[in-house]
Motif scaffolding. Structure first.
Motif, PDB file in Angstrom:
ATOM      1  N   ASN A 146       0.642  -1.284  -0.066  1.00 58.26           N
ATOM      2  CA  ASN A 146      -0.118   0.177   0.028  1.00 58.26           C
ATOM      3  C   ASN A 146       0.828   1.436  -0.285  1.00 58.26           C
TER       4      ASN A 146
ATOM      5  N   GLY B 262       1.820   2.114  -3.610  1.00 62.76           N
ATOM      6  CA  GLY B 262       0.949   2.597  -3.982  1.00 62.76           C
ATOM      7  C   GLY B 262       0.665   4.066  -3.947  1.00 62.76           C
TER       8      GLY B 262
ATOM      9  N   ARG C 289      -1.108   3.979   2.739  1.00 60.40           N
ATOM     10  CA  ARG C 289      -1.106   4.931   1.156  1.00 60.40           C
ATOM     11  C   ARG C 289      -1.182   6.408   1.082  1.00 60.40           C
TER      12      ARG C 289
ATOM     13  N   TYR D 222      -7.647   3.003  -6.095  1.00 57.77           N
ATOM     14  CA  TYR D 222      -7.248   2.015  -6.588  1.00 57.77           C
ATOM     15  C   TYR D 222      -7.629   1.154  -6.562  1.00 57.77           C
TER      16      TYR D 222
ATOM     17  N   THR E 261       2.657  -4.344  -6.287  1.00 61.22           N
ATOM     18  CA  THR E 261       1.829  -2.851  -6.522  1.00 61.22           C
ATOM     19  C   THR E 261       2.435  -2.418  -8.283  1.00 61.22           C
TER      20      THR E 261
END
Length: 356
Positions: A190, A193, A223, A302, A349
């Motif tokens: 995350n 990302g 995130r 996302y 990711t």
């Protein structure tokens, strides 16, 4: 061969469907073994899916069982074994308004878990009611309601999940992977990302960034941290946080609309939303006041759900390897149930560049 009073054999006497059904129901594994010319333990192993039986023998037993309408009584079978062959899959209803989950991403995860459980001949029990506390989970497990738990999303329940893991309750979860967590987790990177989203904004010269999401959720907090990391050393970049009380589409759209009304002329020129569904809601709220992506702002969602590619404009998003998630979650839980100590897995990711 026994004969009837009119000279007909029993096999020649017509039987209605009910009689045949009752006869089939009365068959035992011993009967199937006799008809298939194998031992009763062999029949038991075949019906329980054991890999120790030769393919030719397994096919013959299944053919005989099917021809005579023999069906395994799974409830009785469960009582004879230590395990229930049932896995409880828990959804994060608390993060959605009125407990209604509408994000397709959750159902993609659920489909993958369901398929993986089916392959292992495990039953899926979806979010049994009343499991709100650590004690509820413990009581349910001790009452043999399920052999273990797959939790789809930490939500704001991280403290409770850590407590259950320390008590060695068999569970795995989809969510943030933390080095200090006592539970086994499968999730994407995350933080990476978020950094990918920030780099996208920098590449397009955006300087007023908005993050939409409740950072009490561990995944969303990471995130947000990744987004902040991308802006390190950039004094010309500002980042605002818009927490969302509910992950529901309508709640997100309303929250973004209220934010835009208060922000006046200083609208953000970049938006990072906690999901593709939230990104769609944000686009609608921006459009209502005449702001369009990508003309007036860049946007990153996302999850890379299929509708994101066909939305107008097509949404740039962070992709998670959900095609692997279901099988990994089930594999890790089975290792835990068998007494193992499965390790967490962080999936890679990547950013999928589209119109926004």
């Amino acid at each position: 061969m026994p004969l009837t009073t009119d000279g007909m054999s029993d096999d020649d006497v017509p039987q209605d469907r009910s009689t045949r059904r009752n006869a089939a129901t009365a068959l035992t594994m011993h009967d199937i073994a006799r008809l298939a010319k194998v031992s009763t333990p062999t029949v038991s192993r075949v019906l329980n899916g054991s890999p120790l039986v030769a393919a030719k023998t397994r096919d013959r037993v299944l053919e005989v069982a099917g021809a005579h309408g023999y069906a395994v009584n799974r409830n009785a079978q469960k009582l004879r074994h230590r395990r229930t062959n049932t896995i409880a899959v828990m959804l994060d209803f608390g993060s959605h308004r009125h407990g209604a989950i509408g994000d397709p991403f959750i159902f993609e995860l659920l489909a993958g878990v369901s398929e993986a459980l089916s392959i292992r001949n495990q039953d899926l029990l979806l979010s049994p009611p009343g499991l709100e506390s650590a004690r509820d989970f413990r009581d349910f497990f001790r009452a043999r309601g399920a052999d273990g738990f797959i939790v789809l999303g930490q939500g704001t329940r991280d403290a409770m999940l850590r407590k259950l893991a320390r008590e060695n309750l068999p569970l795995v979860l989809w969510g943030a992977v933390a080095a200090d967590a006592p539970y086994c987790a499968v999730g994407s990177d995350n933080r990476s990302g978020g950094t990918l989203a920030g780099n996208h904004f920098l590449a397009h010269g955006r300087k007023r960034w908005l993050f939409i999401g409740d950072i009490r959720h561990e995944e969303l907090r990471l995130r947000y941290e990744g987004l902040q990391h991308a802006a390190i050393g950039r004094d010309d970049v500002t980042i605002e946080l818009l927490p969302i009380a509910s992950m529901a589409f309508t709640a997100t759209a309303e929250a973004v609309a209220a934010y835009l009304e208060k922000s006046g002329a200083a609208h953000p020129d970049a938006v990072f939303a906690f999901s593709d569904t939230a990104a769609m809601a944000a686009i609608g709220s921006f459009r209502a006041i005449g702001l369009l992506a990508p003309r007036d702002f860049s946007l990153v969602g996302y999850n890379n759900i299929p509708p994101a590619a066909h939305f107008h404009p097509a949404i740039t998003t962070i992709d998670q390897k959900t095609d692997l998630a279901g099988a990994l979650l089930v594999e890790k839980l089975m290792q835990k149930i068998d007494g193992g100590r499965p390790l967490s897995v962080m999936l890679p990711t990547g950013i999928v560049l589209r119109e926004t």
